[in-house]
Design an enzyme around this catalytic site. Structure first.
Site, short mmCIF file in Angstrom:
data_model
loop_
_atom_site.label_atom_id
_atom_site.label_comp_id
_atom_site.label_asym_id
_atom_site.label_seq_id
_atom_site.Cartn_x
_atom_site.Cartn_y
_atom_site.Cartn_z
CD GLU A 69 -25.78 -4.07 136.90
OE1 GLU A 69 -25.48 -3.35 137.87
OE2 GLU A 69 -26.11 -5.27 137.02
CB SER A 330 17.55 -33.44 97.85
OG SER A 330 18.54 -34.42 98.05
#
Length: 770
Positions: A69, A330
């Site tokens: 690029e 419990s």
């Protein structure tokens, strides 16, 4: 110097005239502890734009992008004058390919602020590129570019493309895959991965050969990349741990990357096990489960399963079962007994009454509706008996118990604490799987509590409840934690799931189950040296199921999780702390042996803390030779008497044994000729107590049905006869175990009971006749 100053003034003026564009809006992603993506979301503009961090931009990716690029990217200041002149010449004279000479920085400017491609807008791009170069480093500009480049459809950025097409982060891609992603942004609508793979493959190899001519990569690497097939197709975005991902993204809004503590392997295994297990339970009317896996050493949550299937709307799969407030059943009992151990109230072999008991209007029942008379603490815990637990809570104090739970981060308990009573220990409070699991992590770590961590390397500002000065909260002592763990690790117990009695797949853990009232919630929470795992099973709708119990439904999933995640854990992973010691205790009571305790056994205790009360389960009395009369020291004759041992249980235990037809020998009646027989209290035997009616209770009776009220009491073994009074008026005499019925008057009523040893007790109640 003047040139530099002028440049700074121009830059400042440009910033005022054209402020920098806002940062890109990224797709929120949640990472696992190893940095891999667990879950990703679309960004607010409905695009997949996952932030690529600088560390993920590999040298190969940098070289491929820059050489393709903008080869002079590292040398220009946003605009490449030579490239502009070359492009202008090609465009004017029509020689070569028409280009715009855009640098990577100029492309970033265009991607941040998309505009129509005109000469004027190109000039604005150049200005913006110069401005970006003044504010960002080259690495940051390249990072912005790689986060914004298009890959077709709603996919933007290298990381999104890498994950959605190759299921790998950018820094895990091969050279061939890296170059593939480098060439697509120029033609994202033409080069579509999964649709135009042949065309992409040819273009990729063309660029690889060009890179070879430029000696950008080693020849062998290029050759391998050219021979690598292109097997790319669109995949779904990562979606592990959806409940935790939603929780963290909501907790940190606007943050593009959240680093969690989850581990991908345990998370995937826990999710699969939970989903497959719940699928087998559907025919029982059970549709959901939640699982939490915690590393005991770091407090890091390594697996978080909020429901069996997040996508299942029929069973409310999007509800987070880890944070849902449910009844704990419990599961709080181990912590209660740990507090009682620290207060010296109990030791493992101490026997507690397990008989029908009225605790100020609260009459708890055991799960199987039966009573054993007396049980040791360790049996009361392993069998999860309710009545002994309520008795211990009454002695510890509800306030003291809930204060400790608040210190362990129990939010619902903290809010409801003033209203909680003795039913708290049976599930009468609200809690979450996260809170319960954190509590058991503390038991696994010698009683030390610290908040669970969901964020990797979380700072104090990110932690839910940072500890003061970085120290742990001590919920119970290491001695109490060890004793509770020793009890919970026992294998001979009723909550062992069916089929596991002789199974070699039974994990080496300590665990506790729980079932809420109405069988709406089943719990099983276990731990070993390394992990604590919490499991909840039920329905988010709150609907119960006859099959829903912690032992039969939740524990099998807990065992599967431990066998999968920690199969090779050590067996003997707990050692008693130095603060513990052994002593002999009476087998009948678990107390320090008294004068009449021939049978003894060894029990743990904490010197200086545990009760040193001596056993008096047998009491010596002076009785006549024919066993018809008992004497006190004031009336014992010179001859014709003998010393005899009589059982001396608590009054409620004695009454229970008599009602069950069990041996319950009482002392003979006291010598009637003794002048101290009335009004005396020589301290012999336990106190008298009225068990029915209840003190300070209100009763509403049907006048037409002529309803009666029951009178009963609990008295010591030496008591033969009691005397009942109503509003100070004598009602009748009765034996100590006799049930007396009478019709009370309306209004305030005083009930009195006196025994044949001169003890008496009064209660007050209100009676209304309707």
């Amino acid at each position: 110097m003047g040139t530099l100053l002028a440049g700074l003034l121009i830059a400042a003026g440009l910033d005022l005239a054209c402020p920098l564009p806002p940062a890109p809006r990224y797709s929120p992603i949640v990472l696992a502890a190893d940095g891999s993506v667990l879950h990703a979301y679309l960004n607010p503009t409905q695009k997949w734009r996952m932030k690529t961090e600088l560390a993920e931009i590999t040298p190969a990716l940098q070289q491929a992008i820059i050489n393709k690029e903008d080869r002079y990217f590292r040398y220009h200041f946003g605009v490449n004058p030579l490239a502009i002149m070359q492009a202008a010449g090609r465009n004017v004279f029509g020689r070569g390919r028409t280009t715009g000479a855009s640098t990577i920085t100029m492309q970033v400017a265009r991607l941040l602020e998309p505009k129509e491609r005109t000469v004027g807008n190109k000039l604005l791009e150049m200005l913006r590129a110069t401005q970006l170069e003044a504010h960002y480093s080259k690495a940051e500009i390249l990072q912005l570019y790689l986060n914004l480049v298009p890959y077709g459809g709603n996919i933007e950025g290298v990381k999104s493309a890498a994950l959605l097409y190759f299921q790998q982060p950018p820094d895990y891609l091969s050279l061939a895959q890296t170059v593939t992603l480098a060439i697509i942004p120029n033609q994202p609508r033409v080069l579509v991965l999964g649709k135009n793979n042949d065309r992409i493959l040819a273009e990729r190899n063309r660029w690889l050969r060009q890179f070879q001519r430029q000696h950008l990569f080693p020849d062998q690497d290029i050759a391998d990349a050219i021979n690598e097939p292109l097997d790319a197709q669109r995949h779904a975005a990562p979606a592990l741990a959806p409940h935790l991902a939603r929780r963290l993204v909501t907790r940190f809004p606007g943050q593009p990357i959240v680093h969690s503590t989850l581990r991908r392997g345990p998370q995937a295994k826990a999710g699969d096990l939970t989903r497959n297990y719940v699928r087998r339970l559907r025919e029982l009317g059970i549709s959901q489960a939640a699982v939490l896996v915690v590393n005991n050493r770091t407090r890091a949550v390594e697996a978080y399963v909020g429901s069996a299937d997040f996508q299942n709307a029929a069973s409310q799969g999007q509800v987070d079962g880890v944070r849902a407030v449910r009844s704990p059943g419990s599961t709080l009992k181990p912590f209660l007994y740990a507090l009682a151990l620290d207060r010296g109230i109990v030791t493992p072999k101490l026997k507690l009454p397990d008989v029908p008991t009225n605790f100020g209007g609260f009459r708890p029942e055991n799960f199987d509706k039966s009573c054993a008379g007396e049980v040791t603490v360790e049996r009361a815990l392993t069998y999860s008996l309710n009545i002994p637990a309520v008795r211990v809570l009454a002695e510890v104090g509800v306030g003291n118990f809930t204060d400790k739970l608040r210190a362990a981060g129990f939010r619902s308990v903290a809010k409801a604490a003033p209203r909680l009573g003795l039913s708290t220990i049976l599930g009468g409070c609200g809690t979450t799987l996260e809170e319960l699991t954190g509590l058991y992590v503390a038991l696994a770590d010698g009683g030390r509590y610290a908040p669970l961590s969901l964020i990797k390397n979380a700072s104090s500002s990110q932690t839910a409840r940072p500890l003061k000065n970085g120290v742990f909260n001590s919920l119970c002592s290491p001695a109490a934690a060890f004793l509770i763990t020793d009890i919970l690790a026992q294998r001979t117990r009723p909550d062992l799931p069916f089929g596991y009695q002789s199974s070699r797949h039974l994990p080496k853990i300590a665990w506790k189950t729980g079932t809420s009232y109405g069988r709406r919630d089943a719990w099983s929470i276990g731990y070993n040296q390394d992990y604590t795992i919490g499991v909840w099973v039920g329905n988010f709708s709150g609907q119960g199921s006859p099959a829903l119990t912690g032992a039969d439904i939740a524990s099998p999933l807990l065992f599967d999780l431990f066998n999968t995640l920690a199969y090779n854990s050590p067996n003997n992973w707990t050692t008693p702390p130095a603060t513990l010691d052994f002593r002999l205790v009476c087998t009948e009571t678990g107390l320090v042996p008294g004068e009449h305790c021939p049978n003894q056994l060894i029990d743990y205790y904490v010197p200086g803390i545990s009760t040193a009360r001596r056993c008096e389960h047998q009491k010596e009395a002076l009785v006549s030779a024919d066993n018809t009369m008992a004497y006190c020291r004031a009336c014992v004759p010179a001859a014709g008497f003998k010393r005899q041992l009589f059982l001396n249980p608590l009054p409620e235990v004695l009454a229970f044994r008599e009602t069950q037809g069990l041996p319950a020998t009482r002392l003979p009646p006291h010598n009637p000729a003794c002048r101290l027989v009335r009004g005396r209290d020589d301290g012999a035997g336990p106190a008298l107590a009225i068990t029915s009616p209840l003190d300070h209770a209100e009763y509403v009776l049907n006048r037409g049905e002529k309803q009666q009220m029951l009178l009963s009491c609990a008295a010591g073994s030496e008591v033969r006869q009691v005397f009942w009074y109503v509003n100070d008026q004598f009602l009748r005499a009765a034996s100590a175990t006799e049930r007396v019925f009478f019709r009370p008057p309306s209004g305030a009523v005083k009930i009195s009971c006196a025994d044949d040893h001169g003890r008496n007790v009064d209660i007050q109640l209100q009676v209304a006749q309707m």
